[in-house]
Enzyme design. Sequence first.
Site, short mmCIF file in Angstrom:
data_model
loop_
_atom_site.label_atom_id
_atom_site.label_comp_id
_atom_site.label_asym_id
_atom_site.label_seq_id
_atom_site.Cartn_x
_atom_site.Cartn_y
_atom_site.Cartn_z
N HIS A 18 0.85 -1.19 0.00
CA HIS A 18 0.00 0.00 0.00
C HIS A 18 0.89 1.24 0.00
O HIS A 18 2.11 1.12 -0.04
CB HIS A 18 -0.98 -0.03 1.18
CG HIS A 18 -0.34 -0.14 2.53
ND1 HIS A 18 0.45 0.84 3.06
CD2 HIS A 18 -0.36 -1.14 3.46
CE1 HIS A 18 0.87 0.48 4.25
NE2 HIS A 18 0.41 -0.73 4.53
N HIS A 21 3.99 1.50 2.30
CA HIS A 21 5.20 0.82 1.80
C HIS A 21 5.81 1.61 0.65
O HIS A 21 7.03 1.74 0.54
CB HIS A 21 4.85 -0.59 1.30
CG HIS A 21 4.15 -1.45 2.30
ND1 HIS A 21 2.95 -2.07 2.03
CD2 HIS A 21 4.47 -1.79 3.56
CE1 HIS A 21 2.56 -2.74 3.09
NE2 HIS A 21 3.46 -2.60 4.03
N CYS A 126 2.90 -10.13 21.06
CA CYS A 126 1.90 -9.60 20.12
C CYS A 126 2.26 -10.11 18.72
O CYS A 126 3.35 -9.80 18.22
CB CYS A 126 1.89 -8.07 20.13
SG CYS A 126 0.90 -7.43 18.76
N CYS A 129 2.82 -7.28 16.04
CA CYS A 129 4.16 -6.65 16.04
C CYS A 129 5.24 -7.70 15.88
O CYS A 129 6.39 -7.35 15.67
CB CYS A 129 4.50 -5.98 17.37
SG CYS A 129 3.39 -4.79 17.99
N CYS A 144 -2.30 -5.09 23.17
CA CYS A 144 -1.05 -4.54 22.66
C CYS A 144 -1.25 -3.04 22.46
O CYS A 144 -2.23 -2.62 21.85
CB CYS A 144 -0.68 -5.21 21.34
SG CYS A 144 0.51 -4.24 20.40
N HIS A 147 -1.31 -2.44 18.45
CA HIS A 147 -2.35 -3.05 17.63
C HIS A 147 -3.73 -3.05 18.30
O HIS A 147 -4.73 -3.37 17.67
CB HIS A 147 -1.96 -4.49 17.26
CG HIS A 147 -0.87 -4.53 16.23
ND1 HIS A 147 0.45 -4.45 16.58
CD2 HIS A 147 -0.92 -4.59 14.89
CE1 HIS A 147 1.18 -4.48 15.47
NE2 HIS A 147 0.38 -4.55 14.44
N LYS A 301 -6.44 7.08 9.64
CA LYS A 301 -5.46 6.03 9.72
C LYS A 301 -5.82 4.96 8.69
O LYS A 301 -7.00 4.70 8.49
CB LYS A 301 -5.55 5.44 11.14
CG LYS A 301 -4.38 4.61 11.51
CD LYS A 301 -4.49 4.24 12.96
CE LYS A 301 -3.53 3.08 13.20
NZ LYS A 301 -3.55 2.59 14.53
N LYS A 304 -7.93 -1.86 7.60
CA LYS A 304 -8.82 -2.72 6.82
C LYS A 304 -10.26 -2.33 7.05
O LYS A 304 -11.07 -2.27 6.14
CB LYS A 304 -8.61 -4.17 7.24
CG LYS A 304 -7.46 -4.78 6.51
CD LYS A 304 -7.61 -6.28 6.52
CE LYS A 304 -6.33 -6.87 5.98
NZ LYS A 304 -5.74 -7.87 6.82
O1 ME8 Z 1 7.45 -4.09 9.97
N1 ME8 Z 1 2.92 5.23 6.67
O2 ME8 Z 1 6.95 -4.94 7.89
P1 ME8 Z 1 5.62 -4.14 7.51
C1 ME8 Z 1 4.22 5.20 6.39
N2 ME8 Z 1 8.66 -6.89 8.25
N3 ME8 Z 1 4.93 4.07 6.26
C2 ME8 Z 1 4.28 2.92 6.40
C3 ME8 Z 1 2.90 2.87 6.69
C4 ME8 Z 1 2.21 4.10 6.83
N4 ME8 Z 1 0.93 4.19 7.11
N5 ME8 Z 1 2.54 1.58 6.79
C5 ME8 Z 1 3.66 0.84 6.55
C6 ME8 Z 1 7.65 -4.87 9.05
N6 ME8 Z 1 4.70 1.65 6.31
C7 ME8 Z 1 8.81 -5.80 9.12
C8 ME8 Z 1 10.08 -5.04 8.80
S1 ME8 Z 1 12.73 -4.89 8.47
C9 ME8 Z 1 14.03 -5.80 8.89
C10 ME8 Z 1 11.34 -5.84 8.89
C11 ME8 Z 1 6.07 1.23 5.97
O3 ME8 Z 1 5.10 -4.79 6.30
C12 ME8 Z 1 7.08 1.75 6.99
O4 ME8 Z 1 8.35 1.77 6.39
O5 ME8 Z 1 4.74 -4.02 8.69
C13 ME8 Z 1 7.04 0.68 8.04
O6 ME8 Z 1 8.20 0.69 8.87
C14 ME8 Z 1 6.98 -0.54 7.19
O7 ME8 Z 1 6.15 -0.18 6.07
C15 ME8 Z 1 6.38 -1.72 7.95
O8 ME8 Z 1 6.16 -2.73 7.06
#
Ligand code: ME8
Length: 686
Positions: A18, A21, A126, A129, A144, A147, A301, A304
């Site tokens: 999304h 990311h 959690c 997380c 949590c 979450h 925010k 889903k």
């Molecule tokens: O945490 N606004 O993966 P994840 C800005 N796998 N950035 C956002 C966002 C938002 N609303 N939502 C997600 C993980 N992100 C782990 C990481 S690294 C070794 C392992 C971005 O799929 C932001 O960079 O939950 C956040 O840190 C990341 O997606 C979390 O992605």
Amino acid sequence: MKPFYVTTPIYYVNDKPHIGHAYSTAAADMLARYHRLRGQPTRFLTGLDEHGLKIERRAQELGQEPQAFVDSMVPPFEEAWQQLDITHDDFIRTTSARHKEAVQRLWKMLEAKGDIYLADYEDWYCVGCESFKTEKELLPGNLCPDHKKPVEKIKEQSYFFRLSAYAEPLLRYFDAHPDFVKPEGRFNEVKSFVRAGLRDLSVSRSSFSWGIPVPEQPEHVMYVWLDALTNYISALGGPAEPGVAPLYDQFWGEDANVIHIVGKDILRFHTIYWPAFLMSAGIRLPSQVWAHGWLTVNGEKMSKGLGNFLPPAPLVEAFGADVLRYYFLREVSFGQDGDFNHKNLIARYNNELGNGLGNLLNRILPFLKKFDGKVPDVGPLEGADAALASLAEGLAAQVRDNLDAVQLNRALDAIKELIDAANKYVNDEEPWNLSKSDETLGRLAQVAYVTLECVRFLSVMLAPVMPNKANELRAQLGLGALEPQVGVDAWPSRFGELPAGTAVVAGKPVFPKIDAKQEEALLARLVPVPEGVEGDAEKSSGADKKSAKKAPKGQADSGGAGAPSGADAAEGGVTDGPTTIEFDDFAKVDLRVGLVLTAEKVPKKDRLLRLEVDLGEPAPRQIVAGIAEHFTPEQMVGRRVVVVANLAPRKLAGLVSQGMVLATNTPTGLQLLAASDDVPPGTPAK
Ligand code: ME8
């Protein structure tokens, strides 16, 4: 030239990509493209985090084998990055053999150091997380704090990593590397967390199997964060002895500039766990961890439940990758939270790109007919020409410095300054009048040259964020596409290098205007309609002008309750009559319910209390509030307050205040705006 290595988080595959990311990935791409333009050896890594309980359960929900499920999630991410013109050099998957072997090598290094031991584990976890929680961190009902979902009690034998032994070394490292974590406010959070002491970390699980087996102990799989964080070196072939993995030697070598771009949600993992693992293994640490803020969608925010997880594809289709990338990185102060607002995107597009940049070129190109369609030859620049030339050189240096410092939006601010200055120059010089008489053709040639050279400067400076549009601009200037080469610094520094005689190629407008009708159609198509609000897209797009709020005179927090407040309140509050703001402006204010965890007086400051406030984030925020004459620390602890969460941090009495507590002055004294006990910390106030 120093090697430059930039990474994004590796994203969990439980959901499709999304715009959150996309934001992190576009930011990292902007940096990678910039450093390539500077001629540095550059490597850019992204990838996927495919192990852990969360993924295993998602596969189960879908009735699929975990491996088949994670495989099916790769194409959506690869496609998204392709659509957004992301230029990663590698894409790491944690289920790949190269990664698994690397993680096992790292494990053995931690073990050899004596930092791994087996013990009984009993605590909360959690799954959202993929993180352990202490009782203290939980919200009432064992929820949590991030979450807002129940955590699970875990009781099993587990391997532990001696994290506690690294608190002191980490603090020493932080002191010696003041730029290790950015923005600064986040670094302070990390430091206070470590100062409070670290517990050893459970790094294996035996009650499920979707992970990398612990060497020689296959009934245990490794903790998903130990697994995931290692991606940054596994993708380079590390950990490895010198000479074994050339990429690792180059991009994780001592002189490499290594930057991890992450969201603020995963700061602790990157600035405490990861450095501690690396220290234990005797491996260098990253140069910098940059935590950007959180994106909301039209003030909401992403969730889903609200159906507003915006996938990037429809936005790319509507606006193109360049415009989307530009909007993200310009709109949001890098490091702060920000809002993705469709209407605002269109406004920025029309105003800054269409009327600003595109127009600059369109206003001058027609006059080149007077010079056979070629860039005219002009002598040394003087007066207004020389002034604009030196401004352009100064701003190019400023953009460069901002990009070196990962200040992405500031770099775009400086670019915007040049667009505006060049447009003003065209307004002042009036080429349309100069073209009317042969006597003024000489002057017209100078004005055309200076303007086109500004566009050439802009085409290079914008290339990291808008690579295709930059090349479109260049094509109209008669210049070739940018092709970065290692060892060649292509950053513009000297004004006047646009070769005279270059044949310009006027083409279609680079940023055609989106008119009111098109805008309406785009908004209707793209703005998610919150469930239960059928047909009310306008409202959620923040487009409803009638909903503009009235701000009563002298409003703000007249009690000067929160710092950083006093001065802001006074300046903002003194108006001649009621002012109105647009809903979009109001939506920019991130108001959230906070739970005061600790409170203490600030020595020698009668008015100030230092609070630690839980805003539903991984770590509490420090807020310095001017309320000590009205409330004792004891009266504050446990209260739910309303906090302006996206106010720029301010230093007060030597302390950084990361927000403002709202209050109102009443005849009987200061009252704090409050929320009842059942509102979880972090809940937005609207
Ligand atoms: O945490 N606004 O993966 P994840 C800005 N796998 N950035 C956002 C966002 C938002 N609303 N939502 C997600 C993980 N992100 C782990 C990481 S690294 C070794 C392992 C971005 O799929 C932001 O960079 O939950 C956040 O840190 C990341 O997606 C979390 O992605």
